[in-house]
Design a protein around this motif. Structure first.
Motif, short mmCIF file in Angstrom:
data_model
loop_
_atom_site.label_atom_id
_atom_site.label_comp_id
_atom_site.label_asym_id
_atom_site.label_seq_id
_atom_site.Cartn_x
_atom_site.Cartn_y
_atom_site.Cartn_z
N LEU A 99 -0.17 -10.56 -8.18
CA LEU A 99 0.91 -9.69 -7.70
C LEU A 99 1.78 -9.24 -8.86
O LEU A 99 2.10 -8.06 -8.99
CB LEU A 99 1.75 -10.42 -6.64
N CYS A 121 2.81 -4.91 -0.14
CA CYS A 121 1.70 -4.24 -0.82
C CYS A 121 1.54 -2.80 -0.32
O CYS A 121 1.42 -1.88 -1.13
CB CYS A 121 0.40 -5.02 -0.62
N LEU A 166 -3.80 -5.21 -1.18
CA LEU A 166 -3.64 -6.54 -0.60
C LEU A 166 -4.85 -7.43 -0.87
O LEU A 166 -4.68 -8.58 -1.26
CB LEU A 166 -3.33 -6.45 0.89
#
Length: 111
Positions: free
Chosen positions: A20, A65, A72
């Motif tokens: 992320l 996301c 994702l």
């Protein structure tokens, strides 16, 4: 899984956080901007990325996301999914007859 449920205990949360963070850096997004874009509160991403921070619910992670143009599947599992693959999966989930047809076609190719 409920909206507030955390990821499974066996899930590699550290790897998810690293992916992320990398995607945010790649997109040139600050943690604050990504949080605000997703409507999750200004500190949500920062709290999520902290090593001892809370594990995010899948719903909130998916929301973050989607609102920031981040994959994702990549954040969760480390692989990208093409739009064609996503379309096939959505079709298989929404229409049992189409799913059964695709499964029969794939089975016939394996013979």
């Amino acid at each position: 899984m409920s909206d507030s449920a955390a990821m499974d205990e066996s899930y590699d949360i550290a790897a998810m956080r690293n992916r992320l963070k990398a995607k945010l850096d790649e997109a040139g997004l600050s943690m604050r901007a990504a949080s605000i874009n997703a409507g999750l509160g200004a500190g949500w991403v920062q709290a999520t990325l902290q090593e001892d921070g809370p594990e995010p619910s899948i719903v909130k992670l998916a929301q973050m996301c989607a609102k920031n143009g981040i994959s994702l599947p990549y954040v969760l599992f480390g692989f990208e999914m093409s739009s064609e693959t996503r379309q096939i999966l959505e079709m298989m989930e929404s229409d049992p007859q189409k799913r059964d047809g695709l499964l029969a076609l794939m089975a016939s190719q394996n013979r």
